[in-house]
Design an enzyme around this catalytic site. Structure first.
Site: not given
Length: 333
Positions: A83-84, A202, A204, A228
């Site tokens: 996502s980042n 993971k 989040s 996450g």
């Protein structure tokens, strides 16, 4: 048919059969083709930000510059195309080139996890094969979510099973409800943990009860749970998580690796004090200001952050000051 697809087809019936093996047999056979042992995800992974030039083109030289600085931090590995990394905004060829660039710069003793989740199972399999060819050690597969109402537990189990059957590298499940509006159901996670080519998850979502239950209910499997976010890292370790994929590690990588070490060594008082100082900066670069905030803060610590791709907008001056305050108030600036 592509060569990579032909090579993995013989593995599919074998992996499918192993899904139904007894737990003891699964643990003995729990290794993807071509690997000598199960990958150990224990430690910290920064989900890399993708650097763009002023013209919003991927700048591979600046990416290599950030990687050079990260090389001195004892990360377990790196995550690309999460996502980042503004994964949805990258063209298919850019995604492969980013993975190849990072693989070339990354020491072989550090793992490379690459995002390969797409909306369809077929597209996810194809991209996962491409990520493996580009050098990824494992595929990070986010939940498909566009047809969220149809994404039942059974549908998601089927999706991930087909991806894991076809993948030549281990698969890590990825649940990020803030972005997808969909939490991978606990019962689906428990079922998928039995698959010999699904390595872990993971998570989040930030629900510590859920993380604890995932660790508890998969304890008979060789399954690794990754926090996450840095905001609940200590709590996740206390419940048995293996590591963390933390946006804040792009900025405060060394302190997060220190927190990892303190937890593993049982120095809980020191770990708690450090965790307290990480909560506000983490919130600022995730929920509060997102990737534009993450990239701005990277620049204060000597990394290249740069612009985001539209429609993500830069922070306003008051937002920048609020962001700076989250770091300075906790002794980081």
């Amino acid at each position: 048919m592509a060569l990579s697809t032909r090579l993995t087809l013989p593995l599919r019936p074998v992996l499918a059969a192993l899904r139904w093996a007894a737990p003891g047999q699964r643990r003995a056979l729990n290794t993807p083709q071509g690997q000598g042992h199960k990958l150990d995800l224990g430690g910290i992974f920064p989900p890399l930000a993708t650097p763009f030039s002023p013209m919003r083109e991927v700048d591979y030289a600046l990416l290599e510059g950030n990687l050079h600085r990260y090389a001195s931090i004892p990360f377990r590995g790196l995550v690309v195309l999460g996502s980042n990394g503004e994964y949805p905004y990258l063209a298919p060829q850019e995604r492969l080139e980013v993975v190849s660039c990072v693989r070339r710069a990354l020491p072989r003793d550090r793992l490379l996890l690459a995002g390969s989740g797409c909306e369809s199972t077929q597209a996810t399999i194809q991209l996962t094969l491409s990520m493996a060819e580009a050098g990824a050690d494992a595929a990070l597969v986010v939940t498909p979510c566009y047809y969220r109402g149809a994404m039942t537990s059974a549908a998601l189990v089927q999706h991930y099973t087909e991806v894991a059957d076809a993948s030549p590298i281990p698969v890590v499940l990825y649940s990020v409800p803030a972005n997808t509006g969909l939490d991978l159901p606990l019962e689906a996670v428990v079922t998928l943990a039995q698959h010999p080519n699904i390595l872990g998850i993971k998570d989040s979502g930030g629900d510590i009860t859920r993380i604890g239950l995932m660790v508890h209910k998969t304890r008979q499997e060789d399954f690794q749970v990754l926090a996450g976010s840095a905001g609940f890292l200590l709590a996740s370790y206390a419940l048995g998580a293996s590591g963390g994929v933390c946006a804040l590690a792009n900025i405060l990588g060394a302190p997060l690796c220190q927190l990892d070490r303190l937890c593993r060594e049982g120095h809980w008082q020191e770990a708690r004090e450090l965790q307290h100082r990480l909560i506000e900066p983490n919130t600022a670069v995730t929920r509060r200001f997102g990737i534009p905030g993450l990239k701005k803060a990277m620049e204060w610590f000597g990394y290249y952050g740069g612009p985001c791709r539209a429609p993500l907008a830069p922070l306003s001056p008051p937002q920048v000051e609020e962001l700076r305050g989250a770091f300075s108030a906790n002794g980081w600036l």
